[in-house]
Design a protein around this motif. Structure first.
Motif, mmCIF file in Angstrom:
data_model
loop_
_atom_site.group_PDB
_atom_site.id
_atom_site.type_symbol
_atom_site.label_atom_id
_atom_site.label_comp_id
_atom_site.label_asym_id
_atom_site.label_seq_id
_atom_site.Cartn_x
_atom_site.Cartn_y
_atom_site.Cartn_z
ATOM 1 N N LEU A 1 0.830 -1.207 0.000
ATOM 2 C CA LEU A 1 0.000 0.000 0.000
ATOM 3 C C LEU A 1 0.864 1.256 0.000
ATOM 4 N N TYR A 2 1.932 1.229 0.797
ATOM 5 C CA TYR A 2 2.818 2.402 0.863
ATOM 6 C C TYR A 2 3.510 2.637 -0.478
ATOM 7 N N ASN A 3 4.102 1.584 -1.033
ATOM 8 C CA ASN A 3 4.834 1.743 -2.295
ATOM 9 C C ASN A 3 3.912 2.198 -3.423
ATOM 10 N N PHE A 4 2.717 1.613 -3.490
ATOM 11 C CA PHE A 4 1.783 1.996 -4.545
ATOM 12 C C PHE A 4 1.345 3.446 -4.389
ATOM 13 N N SER A 5 1.015 3.847 -3.157
ATOM 14 C CA SER A 5 0.524 5.208 -2.944
ATOM 15 C C SER A 5 1.611 6.242 -3.212
ATOM 16 N N GLN A 6 2.862 5.903 -2.908
ATOM 17 C CA GLN A 6 3.947 6.840 -3.205
ATOM 18 C C GLN A 6 4.139 6.997 -4.707
ATOM 19 N N ASN A 7 4.001 5.903 -5.435
ATOM 20 C CA ASN A 7 4.120 5.977 -6.899
ATOM 21 C C ASN A 7 2.968 6.756 -7.520
ATOM 22 N N ALA A 8 1.785 6.703 -6.874
ATOM 23 C CA ALA A 8 0.594 7.363 -7.414
ATOM 24 C C ALA A 8 0.488 8.822 -6.973
ATOM 25 N N ARG A 9 1.339 9.246 -6.053
ATOM 26 C CA ARG A 9 1.224 10.585 -5.468
ATOM 27 C C ARG A 9 1.604 11.667 -6.489
ATOM 28 N N PRO A 10 0.705 12.611 -6.775
ATOM 29 C CA PRO A 10 1.055 13.720 -7.680
ATOM 30 C C PRO A 10 2.162 14.577 -7.067
ATOM 31 N N HIS A 11 3.000 15.149 -7.907
ATOM 32 C CA HIS A 11 4.115 15.959 -7.415
ATOM 33 C C HIS A 11 3.627 17.241 -6.738
ATOM 34 N N ASN A 12 2.535 17.790 -7.215
ATOM 35 C CA ASN A 12 2.038 19.063 -6.693
ATOM 36 C C ASN A 12 0.821 18.867 -5.794
ATOM 37 N N LEU A 13 0.932 17.911 -4.868
ATOM 38 C CA LEU A 13 -0.179 17.619 -3.959
ATOM 39 C C LEU A 13 -0.172 18.615 -2.796
ATOM 40 N N ASN A 14 -1.005 19.627 -2.896
ATOM 41 C CA ASN A 14 -1.175 20.558 -1.783
ATOM 42 C C ASN A 14 -2.626 21.014 -1.751
ATOM 43 N N LEU A 15 -3.049 21.494 -0.590
ATOM 44 C CA LEU A 15 -4.462 21.808 -0.375
ATOM 45 C C LEU A 15 -4.955 22.892 -1.322
ATOM 46 N N GLU A 16 -4.166 23.918 -1.515
ATOM 47 C CA GLU A 16 -4.583 25.025 -2.390
ATOM 48 C C GLU A 16 -4.787 24.557 -3.821
ATOM 49 N N ARG A 17 -3.869 23.731 -4.314
ATOM 50 C CA ARG A 17 -3.968 23.231 -5.696
ATOM 51 C C ARG A 17 -5.199 22.344 -5.866
ATOM 52 N N ILE A 18 -5.451 21.482 -4.896
ATOM 53 C CA ILE A 18 -6.603 20.586 -4.976
ATOM 54 C C ILE A 18 -7.907 21.385 -4.966
ATOM 55 N N ASN A 19 -7.991 22.350 -4.070
ATOM 56 C CA ASN A 19 -9.231 23.118 -3.928
ATOM 57 C C ASN A 19 -9.528 23.997 -5.133
ATOM 58 N N GLN A 20 -8.525 24.240 -5.955
ATOM 59 C CA GLN A 20 -8.757 24.997 -7.183
ATOM 60 C C GLN A 20 -9.592 24.212 -8.188
ATOM 61 N N GLU B 1 -9.553 16.983 6.286
ATOM 62 C CA GLU B 1 -9.768 16.088 5.150
ATOM 63 C C GLU B 1 -8.497 15.955 4.313
ATOM 64 N N PHE B 2 -7.767 17.060 4.182
ATOM 65 C CA PHE B 2 -6.502 17.014 3.453
ATOM 66 C C PHE B 2 -5.476 16.169 4.205
ATOM 67 N N GLN B 3 -5.495 16.260 5.539
ATOM 68 C CA GLN B 3 -4.600 15.429 6.340
ATOM 69 C C GLN B 3 -4.914 13.948 6.135
ATOM 70 N N ALA B 4 -6.217 13.617 6.089
ATOM 71 C CA ALA B 4 -6.622 12.237 5.829
ATOM 72 C C ALA B 4 -6.133 11.789 4.449
ATOM 73 N N LEU B 5 -6.211 12.684 3.474
ATOM 74 C CA LEU B 5 -5.733 12.376 2.132
ATOM 75 C C LEU B 5 -4.229 12.102 2.137
ATOM 76 N N GLN B 6 -3.480 12.930 2.849
ATOM 77 C CA GLN B 6 -2.033 12.720 2.940
ATOM 78 C C GLN B 6 -1.715 11.377 3.591
ATOM 79 N N ASP B 7 -2.494 11.018 4.601
ATOM 80 C CA ASP B 7 -2.286 9.735 5.276
ATOM 81 C C ASP B 7 -2.595 8.565 4.359
#
Length: 204
Positions: A120-139, A149-155
Motif C-alpha cells: 500500500l505504501y509503495n503503490f501510494s507513493q508511486n501514485a502521489r502527484p508531485h504538486n499535492l497541496n491543499l490550495e492546488r486541490i481546492n482549485q 480532510e486534506f490530512q486524511a488524504l495525505q495519510d
C-alpha cells in the motif's frame, strides 16, 4: 466503507477463509472473495478495491497473471501475488505485471500484514502527484477540502490504515471515518484507490 477494502482471489476456499479471518483481526474490510477469474472480473466491474490478493494459479491455470494484466490496464489497483509455485518460469511471467508483492504459501499472518502494508505504501507513493497541496486541490474541486480532510488524504498516500491514522492524529477511528467519508463525497469516489486515481487525473 472507509476501511481499506481487499479483494481476495483464491480458488481454495479454506485458504480464502483463513485470509479473510486474518484481515478481520485488523481494520481491513474484505470486499469479496472470488474463486475464479470470472468471479474476480465481475467484482471489479462492480466496485474497485484498494488492494487485491491474487492467487497466480486458479483452477490449474495461470489465470492470476491474466487478471494482473487487466488490473494494470483498466483498474490501476495494487495487488500481491499468492502462490504455491516459486519456479523461475512462473516468476518471470509474474514479475512483468509489476506486482506490489509476492507471497509463497504457506504464509504467516505476520507475512501477510507486512506485505500488504509495504504494498500500500509503495503503490501510494508511486501514485502521489508531485504538486499535492491543499490550495492546488481546492482549485479544481467544487467543494473545497478542509485541513482535516486534506490530512486524511495525505495519510492515504502514506498507506496508513484507519487505526494508524487515528493514532497519528490523536483522534478516534470514527472521526477518521467521518473525514474519509467527507473526502470521498467531495471527490465523488468510493474508495482510497479511486481517490488517488481521481486526483491524479485532476491535478496532473
Amino acid at each position: 466503507m472507509a476501511n481499506i477494502q481487499v479483494l481476495i482471489v483464491e480458488d481454495e476456499p479454506l485458504i480464502a477463509e483463513d485470509i479473510c479471518e486474518h484481515l478481520s483481526n485488523v481494520d481491513y474490510s474484505v470486499l469479496a472473495i472470488a474463486y475464479n477469474k470470472s468471479q474476480a472480473l465481475k467484482v471489479l466491474e462492480q466496485q474497485i478495491p484498494d488492494m487485491i490478493l491474487l492467487d497466480i494459479n486458479l483452477g490449474g491455470n495461470l489465470d492470476g497473471i491474466e487478471i494482473a494484466h487487466l488490473i494494470n490496464q483498466k483498474y490501476q489497483v495494487p495487488f500481491i501475488f499468492l502462490t504455491s509455485y516459486a519456479h523461475k518460469s512462473i516468476l518471470d511471467q509474474a514479475k512483468v505485471t509489476w506486482p506490489m508483492g509476492y507471497i509463497v504459501k504457506p504464509f504467516s499472518e505476520k507475512d501477510l500484514f507486512s506485505s500488504i502494508e509495504i504494498a500500500l505504501y509503495n503503490f501510494s507513493q508511486n501514485a502521489r502527484p508531485h504538486n499535492l497541496n491543499l490550495e492546488r486541490i481546492n482549485q479544481v474541486l467544487l467543494s473545497p477540502l478542509t485541513e482535516k480532510e486534506f490530512q486524511a488524504l495525505q495519510d492515504i498516500y502514506q498507506g496508513l490504515t484507519n487505526k494508524q491514522m487515528a493514532e497519528k492524529q490523536f483522534v478516534t477511528v470514527n472521526t477518521i471515518k467521518t473525514h474519509l467519508k467527507n473526502l470521498y463525497d467531495k471527490l465523488e469516489v468510493g474508495s482510497r484507490s479511486e481517490a488517488m486515481a481521481k486526483l491524479r487525473n485532476l491535478i496532473t
